[in-house]
Design a protein around this motif. Structure first.
Motif, PDB file in Angstrom:
ATOM      1  N   SER A 231       0.753  -1.161  -0.081  1.00  0.00           N
ATOM      2  CA  SER A 231      -0.061   0.130  -0.111  1.00  0.00           C
ATOM      3  C   SER A 231       0.860   1.287  -0.027  1.00  0.00           C
ATOM      4  N   LEU A 232       2.076   1.133   0.587  1.00  0.00           N
ATOM      5  CA  LEU A 232       3.072   2.353   0.712  1.00  0.00           C
ATOM      6  C   LEU A 232       3.848   2.468  -0.545  1.00  0.00           C
ATOM      7  N   ARG A 233       4.223   1.289  -1.379  1.00  0.00           N
ATOM      8  CA  ARG A 233       5.074   1.341  -2.661  1.00  0.00           C
ATOM      9  C   ARG A 233       4.409   1.113  -3.860  1.00  0.00           C
ATOM     10  N   ASP A 234       3.552   2.092  -4.223  1.00  0.00           N
ATOM     11  CA  ASP A 234       2.793   1.985  -5.569  1.00  0.00           C
ATOM     12  C   ASP A 234       3.802   1.933  -6.785  1.00  0.00           C
ATOM     13  N   ASP A 235       5.233   2.267  -6.442  1.00  0.00           N
ATOM     14  CA  ASP A 235       6.197   2.280  -7.553  1.00  0.00           C
ATOM     15  C   ASP A 235       6.660   0.664  -7.928  1.00  0.00           C
ATOM     16  N   LEU A 236       6.159  -0.044  -6.823  1.00  0.00           N
ATOM     17  CA  LEU A 236       6.659  -1.643  -7.227  1.00  0.00           C
ATOM     18  C   LEU A 236       5.664  -2.597  -7.553  1.00  0.00           C
ATOM     19  N   LYS A 237       4.364  -1.883  -7.641  1.00  0.00           N
ATOM     20  CA  LYS A 237       3.242  -3.026  -7.734  1.00  0.00           C
ATOM     21  C   LYS A 237       3.245  -3.557  -9.100  1.00  0.00           C
ATOM     22  N   GLU A 238       3.545  -2.942 -10.143  1.00  0.00           N
ATOM     23  CA  GLU A 238       3.302  -3.404 -11.398  1.00  0.00           C
ATOM     24  C   GLU A 238       4.171  -4.401 -11.672  1.00  0.00           C
ATOM     25  N   ALA A 239       5.639  -4.012 -11.342  1.00  0.00           N
ATOM     26  CA  ALA A 239       6.769  -5.092 -11.705  1.00  0.00           C
ATOM     27  C   ALA A 239       6.591  -6.371 -10.502  1.00  0.00           C
ATOM     28  N   PHE A 240       6.013  -6.330  -9.306  1.00  0.00           N
ATOM     29  CA  PHE A 240       5.821  -7.108  -8.578  1.00  0.00           C
ATOM     30  C   PHE A 240       4.935  -8.003  -8.675  1.00  0.00           C
ATOM     31  N   PHE A 241       3.821  -7.461  -9.079  1.00  0.00           N
ATOM     32  CA  PHE A 241       2.701  -8.439  -9.565  1.00  0.00           C
ATOM     33  C   PHE A 241       3.081  -9.169 -10.742  1.00  0.00           C
ATOM     34  N   ARG A 242       3.719  -8.509 -11.735  1.00  0.00           N
ATOM     35  CA  ARG A 242       3.843  -9.061 -13.124  1.00  0.00           C
ATOM     36  C   ARG A 242       4.925 -10.394 -12.650  1.00  0.00           C
ATOM     37  N   GLY A 243       5.870 -10.168 -11.921  1.00  0.00           N
ATOM     38  CA  GLY A 243       6.791 -11.235 -11.437  1.00  0.00           C
ATOM     39  C   GLY A 243       6.088 -12.353 -10.827  1.00  0.00           C
ATOM     40  N   LEU A 244       5.205 -11.825  -9.886  1.00  0.00           N
ATOM     41  CA  LEU A 244       4.627 -13.254  -9.037  1.00  0.00           C
ATOM     42  C   LEU A 244       3.631 -14.002 -10.056  1.00  0.00           C
ATOM     43  N   ARG A 245       2.980 -13.351 -11.131  1.00  0.00           N
ATOM     44  CA  ARG A 245       2.066 -13.877 -12.082  1.00  0.00           C
ATOM     45  C   ARG A 245       2.982 -14.821 -12.713  1.00  0.00           C
ATOM     46  N   ALA A 246       4.214 -14.397 -12.902  1.00  0.00           N
ATOM     47  CA  ALA A 246       5.264 -15.373 -13.834  1.00  0.00           C
ATOM     48  C   ALA A 246       5.587 -16.533 -13.091  1.00  0.00           C
ATOM     49  N   ILE A 247       5.671 -16.377 -11.799  1.00  0.00           N
ATOM     50  CA  ILE A 247       6.354 -17.574 -10.855  1.00  0.00           C
ATOM     51  C   ILE A 247       5.170 -18.479 -10.237  1.00  0.00           C
ATOM     52  N   ALA A 248       3.900 -17.955 -10.413  1.00  0.00           N
ATOM     53  CA  ALA A 248       3.125 -18.638  -9.484  1.00  0.00           C
ATOM     54  C   ALA A 248       2.673 -20.113  -9.949  1.00  0.00           C
ATOM     55  N   GLY A 249       2.813 -21.058  -9.100  1.00  0.00           N
ATOM     56  CA  GLY A 249       2.686 -22.262  -9.217  1.00  0.00           C
ATOM     57  C   GLY A 249       3.977 -22.874  -9.804  1.00  0.00           C
ATOM     58  N   LYS A 250       4.914 -22.509  -9.711  1.00  0.00           N
ATOM     59  CA  LYS A 250       6.362 -23.045 -10.173  1.00  0.00           C
ATOM     60  C   LYS A 250       7.167 -23.114  -9.128  1.00  0.00           C
ATOM     61  N   ASP A 251       8.371 -24.177  -9.430  1.00  0.00           N
ATOM     62  CA  ASP A 251       9.202 -24.230  -8.424  1.00  0.00           C
ATOM     63  C   ASP A 251      10.017 -22.743  -8.144  1.00  0.00           C
ATOM     64  N   PRO A 252       9.648 -22.182  -6.923  1.00  0.00           N
ATOM     65  CA  PRO A 252      10.051 -20.953  -6.625  1.00  0.00           C
ATOM     66  C   PRO A 252      11.681 -20.711  -6.850  1.00  0.00           C
ATOM     67  N   ALA A 253      12.486 -21.507  -6.711  1.00  0.00           N
ATOM     68  CA  ALA A 253      13.833 -21.200  -6.886  1.00  0.00           C
ATOM     69  C   ALA A 253      14.221 -21.116  -8.459  1.00  0.00           C
ATOM     70  N   ILE A 254      13.770 -22.191  -9.198  1.00  0.00           N
ATOM     71  CA  ILE A 254      13.923 -22.416 -10.605  1.00  0.00           C
ATOM     72  C   ILE A 254      13.184 -21.099 -11.339  1.00  0.00           C
TER      73      ILE A 254
END
Length: 99
Positions: free
Chosen positions: A45-68
């Protein structure tokens, strides 16, 4: 939990946070320190500047082995990985469970 992040992406964040901050001796892993809890919502809620890249990255890794997935994201979308990597530190170090 809040509407800032849904349960699937929250789980993906916690999984990759454990890769970034594993348990070590008496220090708990990120998940044990509740990095996916209310403090995550507060930081987002404090870092709007991170949200777009943060969520894009999480969508890319969701459901996958996190290290890989993190290694793959490092080469395919380093800005997204940087946003994800930024968040666990503050949430971990202010966690009452870690203290």
């Amino acid at each position: 939990m809040s509407k800032i992040i849904d349960d699937e992406l929250r789980a993906a964040f916690v999984a990759v946070a454990d890769v970034l901050i594993p348990a070590d001796g008496e220090m708990p892993a990120a998940s044990t320190a509740d990095v996916g809890g209310p403090t995550l919502d507060r930081i987002l809620s404090l870092r709007d500047d991170l949200k777009e890249a943060f969520f894009r990255g999480l969508r890319a890794i969701a459901g996958k082995d996190p290290a890989i997935a993190a290694r793959t994201l490092s080469s395919e979308d380093p800005k997204a990985l940087a946003a994800i990597v930024f968040v666990p530190g503050p949430t971990y170090y202010i966690s009452p469970k870690r203290r």
